[in-house]
Scaffold this active site. Structure first.
Site, mmCIF file in Angstrom:
data_model
loop_
_atom_site.group_PDB
_atom_site.id
_atom_site.type_symbol
_atom_site.label_atom_id
_atom_site.label_comp_id
_atom_site.label_asym_id
_atom_site.label_seq_id
_atom_site.Cartn_x
_atom_site.Cartn_y
_atom_site.Cartn_z
ATOM 1 N N HIS A 50 0.833 -1.200 0.000
ATOM 2 C CA HIS A 50 0.000 0.000 0.000
ATOM 3 C C HIS A 50 0.868 1.252 0.000
ATOM 4 C CE1 HIS A 50 -3.149 -2.911 1.399
ATOM 5 N NE2 HIS A 50 -3.826 -2.207 0.503
ATOM 6 N N HIS A 54 1.430 1.489 -5.840
ATOM 7 C CA HIS A 54 0.115 0.838 -5.951
ATOM 8 C C HIS A 54 -0.932 1.857 -6.396
ATOM 9 C CE1 HIS A 54 -3.568 -1.307 -4.985
ATOM 10 N NE2 HIS A 54 -3.863 -0.418 -4.061
ATOM 11 N N HIS A 92 -7.005 6.719 -3.090
ATOM 12 C CA HIS A 92 -7.822 5.682 -2.451
ATOM 13 C C HIS A 92 -7.150 4.974 -1.277
ATOM 14 C CE1 HIS A 92 -5.512 2.680 -4.721
ATOM 15 N NE2 HIS A 92 -6.061 1.756 -3.950
ATOM 16 N N ASP A 93 -5.812 5.018 -1.172
ATOM 17 C CA ASP A 93 -5.115 4.427 -0.018
ATOM 18 C C ASP A 93 -4.199 5.440 0.663
ATOM 19 O OD1 ASP A 93 -6.086 1.805 0.272
ATOM 20 O OD2 ASP A 93 -4.861 1.081 -1.387
ATOM 21 N N ASP A 208 -8.722 -1.989 -7.961
ATOM 22 C CA ASP A 208 -7.957 -2.138 -6.724
ATOM 23 C C ASP A 208 -7.564 -3.590 -6.461
ATOM 24 O OD1 ASP A 208 -6.735 -1.180 -4.391
ATOM 25 O OD2 ASP A 208 -8.557 -1.418 -3.192
#
Length: 392
Positions: A50, A54, A92-93, A208
């Site tokens: 993560h 990524h 998103h992360d 994802d």
């Protein structure tokens, strides 16, 4: 890209994507680049999986979905909606600690308390991103109409929250229901807003978890990294006396079996349903079946690796056995990030044991201790002396 850019793949990929989508017409480019830079810096390079690479990978996958898999056309997306999905992929992360929501809850982390143990990390990813957007130097929506802000916010919040793996079957069942009713994104008919949001949610989530839907060598690269992060969490859970989460015990996880299960239970059913409205995804389904066969053929090999404690990863290397096929490859096992960590005696005579448990935390933008550091200790406990209400 990451190597050539000195570790700035996310910035490079984002710049390329936004240029292709001609975002300069609607967004402040200088502030957008500053925003992406800050987002990239918020991804921990110490996370095996993560991290900002990524995020770059998911962003380019979303770009492919929008442009090549016809999502933008089929879902009849407005410009702001497509841009919002690309932004959601990038953030998103954001500030991911390298452990999952369950671990946050079990350790009583402040984020778990703040979000009531519900989609803890996903809530933080998107909330922290919008807090960053509120800073003048990062506000690429400055001067935009309010309608653009609310459209982008709605899509980003909805789709990032949908990346919570615990929502997978709920979203998949919604998709199946709409497709079966023959009412989902029908050509020639105006797309309902709820269907658009569902499509965007499912597309970001699919990107994802899309590693098994890629060429084998790329898939193996990401598999090693995600399992390295899983096993590291499992090691922490053991050290803290918690039950080890599923697939996170390096001593009892057969990598081949877990990947077959991942494809069978989660990834293939989602892509198979999506290809009914997005036919270009048939390519991804073919790769999923091929990669599943690969792991199925190596279950016993990976069982032996698990039993030995080595957990080496399969790797494809050029084969010299077939001179007539210079592109031929052969499978070898190589040492990987999954090797067990060295055993360190942390209780040598004369050392200050109290110092062993103290952790120097660093403030993050929201004032909380940096989760990447504190997760390597014992659970959080309430304290009246700490202004946030928590100490290590």
């Amino acid at each position: 890209v990451d190597k050539c850019s000195g570790g700035h793949a996310l910035r490079v990929v984002a710049a390329k994507i936004f240029h292709q989508w001609e975002c300069s017409q609607v967004l402040d480019q200088g502030r957008l680049h500053t925003f992406v830079h800050e987002i990239q810096m918020g991804y921990a390079a110490t996370n095996p999986y993560h991290n900002s690479l990524h995020a770059a990978d998911v962003a380019q996958a979303v770009h492919w979905m929008l442009a090549k898999a016809d999502v933008a056309a089929v879902a009849q997306l407005q410009e702001d909606e497509a841009i919002a999905l690309l932004l959601a992929a990038i953030v998103h992360d954001y500030e991911h600690p390298g452990v999952n929501n369950g671990f946050c809850a079990k350790t009583r982390h402040p984020l778990a308390v703040r979000y009531n143990d519900t989609s803890v990390l996903e809530m933080h990813h998107v909330a922290a991103s919008f807090k960053l957007l509120a800073e003048w130097r990062c506000n690429f929506l400055a001067g935009s109409p309010d309608s653009r802000y609310w459209t982008i916010r709605e899509v980003m919040v909805s789709s990032v929250l949908a990346t919570d793996i615990s929502k997978h079957f709920e979203e998949l069942n919604k998709l199946k229901s709409r497709v079966a009713a023959d009412e989902f994104l029908k050509p020639g008919e105006a797309a309902a807003k709820s269907d658009k949001l569902l499509a965007l949610n499912v597309v970001l989530h699919a990107c994802d978890i899309a590693n098994p839907a890629k060429e084998l060598n790329i898939y193996l690269y990401w598999t090693e990294r995600v399992l390295a992060e899983y096993f590291a969490q499992g090691d922490q859970e053991k050290a803290l006396g918690f039950p080890v989460s599923m697939l996170m015990d390096r001593k009892s996880t057969n990598i081949a079996k877990c990947q077959v299960g991942f494809i069978d239970i989660l990834v293939f059913p989602l892509f198979d349903e999506l290809q009914k409205v997005l036919p270009p995804l048939g390519l991804c389904c073919d790769l999923l079946e091929s990669n599943k066969r690969f792991w199925g053929q190596h279950v016993e090999l990976m069982e032996a690796e698990m039993a030995s404690g080595r957990q080496r990863m399969p790797s494809l290397t050029a084969s010299k056995d077939d001179p007539e096929d210079p592109g031929a490859t052969r499978l070898v096992l190589v040492d990987s990030l999954l090797s067990p960590p060295p055993v360190i005696d942390r209780c040598k005579p004369g050392e200050d044991e109290e110092a062993e448990t103290d952790v120097q935390t660093e403030p993050s933008r929201d004032g909380l201790a940096n989760p990447i550091r504190i997760f390597h200790t014992r659970p959080w406990h309430a304290s009246e002396s700490d202004e946030e209400g928590f100490v290590v």
